[in-house]
Design an enzyme around this catalytic site. Structure first.
Site, PDB file in Angstrom:
ATOM      1  CG  HIS A 163      -1.990  -1.045   1.174  1.00  0.00           C
ATOM      2  ND1 HIS A 163      -2.793  -1.261   0.078  1.00  0.00           N
ATOM      3  CD2 HIS A 163      -2.351  -1.963   2.107  1.00  0.00           C
ATOM      4  CE1 HIS A 163      -3.617  -2.269   0.334  1.00  0.00           C
ATOM      5  NE2 HIS A 163      -3.359  -2.716   1.549  1.00  0.00           N
ATOM      6  CG  ASP A 215      -3.100  -8.288   0.529  1.00  0.00           C
ATOM      7  OD1 ASP A 215      -2.384  -8.619   1.495  1.00  0.00           O
ATOM      8  OD2 ASP A 215      -4.100  -7.548   0.652  1.00  0.00           O
ATOM      9  CG  HIS A 234      -6.729  -5.029   1.546  1.00  0.00           C
ATOM     10  ND1 HIS A 234      -6.300  -6.003   2.432  1.00  0.00           N
ATOM     11  CD2 HIS A 234      -7.816  -4.453   2.109  1.00  0.00           C
ATOM     12  CE1 HIS A 234      -7.107  -6.006   3.489  1.00  0.00           C
ATOM     13  NE2 HIS A 234      -8.036  -5.083   3.319  1.00  0.00           N
ATOM     14  CG  ASP A 277      -5.263  -9.748   3.170  1.00  0.00           C
ATOM     15  OD1 ASP A 277      -4.906 -10.375   2.166  1.00  0.00           O
ATOM     16  OD2 ASP A 277      -5.015  -8.539   3.335  1.00  0.00           O
TER      17      ASP A 277
END
Length: 344
Positions: free
Chosen positions: A161, A197, A199, A286
């Site tokens: 991120h 991931d 996200h 995740d």
């Protein structure tokens, strides 16, 4: 398969983050690394200590001012009257401010708002050293990939991120991007990033947005219902020289194994067409059905099938750990993923 880990990861101990208006205990805890080490042990893999990360390798991705801020800000924060235990911004510069000549001055609160994207990346006294050592693990894995092998980097804190000069989402240095640049310097003409991931890998996308030598592919939850909310849509294809070299594959809430694996297959086809010389995998657990947020509902068998499909590319690869917060299960998921990769 070699793996790399560093005990400095335990120096980063974030306490809180804000979720839906509530102050919640941070998911990105030391126990994550302990669980992942358990997964490696179950595979009979003893992780090696990486060499220190050279400053030049970090500056290949992140500007010096951002790196200096992460290193020096905790001491400046501690000098404030009645500071909290970790650095969390209370304002970010808005587009209106910047359009009217606004900019960050020297105060630590000004630079904190400028160098972070959200309230999910609290900075503590050990964050810098832990982040640099995580980057060292990524560099060591990239070094193995540059020799034609595959290696795993236990990176904590994670990194995907983080933009060139903005931390966010539990991330401080972009380990995947640092690995990409190391592979490019080692001679790989084209490098692909596959981010699985749950996200969107928004920081990685941002860093390589205008690059034609790096293909970024991200399989993730639909940003209309999931972090990072503003980016990660299929229409985002890169800009300038990088137009067409960014592929986002957003998925609906709890879409499950079949949709997730189909999206990965689409990404793998793009990587084959791109003609990558090396691969960086941003590996997040995740996406698991047992995660605290459980957006994608992927099973353990799904992770093993993903590893089997990705390793079939037969590309040298640096596997970089990103998210995954169910500390009771992520070790078993790592065991399933790397075990399937090793069998391929």
């Amino acid at each position: 398969m070699k793996a790399f880990a560093h005990p400095d990861q335990a120096l980063h101990q974030p306490r809180w983050f804000v979720m839906r208006g509530r102050l919640c205990q941070n998911f990105e805890v030391v126990a994550r690394a302990e669980a992942l080490l358990g997964g490696l042990s179950a595979l009979g893999i003893a992780p090696e200590l990486p060499p220190p990360a050279p400053r030049a390798a970090l500056e290949a991705v992140h500007p010096a001012a951002f790196l200096d801020f992460l290193r020096d800000a905790p001491a400046q924060w501690a000098a404030l009257p009645d500071p909290g235990p970790e650095l969390v911004p209370n304002i970010h510069p808005t587009p209106e401010m910047l359009a009217q000549g606004g900019h960050a001055g020297p105060h630590v609160l000004q630079r904190l708002g400028d160098f972070t994207a959200d309230t999910s990346c609290p900075i503590g006294p050990g964050t810098w050293q832990a982040s640099v050592s995580a980057a060292a693990c990524a560099l060591a894995a990239a070094g193995e990939a540059a020799q034609g092998w595959t290696a795993y980097a236990l990176c904590r804190p994670p990194g995907h991120h983080t933009y060139a000069a903005r931390a966010g989402g539990h991330c401080y240095l972009n380990n995947a991007a640092i690995a990409v640049e190391a592979l490019r310097r080692a001679g790989a003409a084209r490098v692909a990033v596959l981010d699985i991931d749950s996200h969107h890998g928004n920081g990685t996308q941002g860093i390589f947005w205008e690059r034609a030598d790096v293909l970024t592919v991200s399989v993730h939850g639909d940003p209309d219902g999931y972090y990072p909310w503003y980016v990660g849509r299929a229409a985002e294809r890169g800009g300038g020289a990088g137009e067409g070299y960014n592929l986002n594959l957003p998925l609906a809430h709890r879409s499950g194994d079949a949709a997730w694996l189909a999206a990965i297959d689409t990404g793998l086809s793009a990587i084959r067409e791109f003609g990558a010389d090396a691969l960086v995998v941003s590996l997040g657990f995740d996406a698991s059905e047992h995660e605290p947020l459980n957006y994608l509902s992927v099973t353990e068998a799904g992770f093993a099938r993903a590893a089997d499909a990705i390793s079939a590319l037969k590309l040298p690869a640096a596997i970089i750990q990103e998210g995954g917060y169910n500390t009771e299960l992520i070790g078993a998921l790592l065991q399933a993923f790397l075990g399937a990769w090793s069998r391929a």
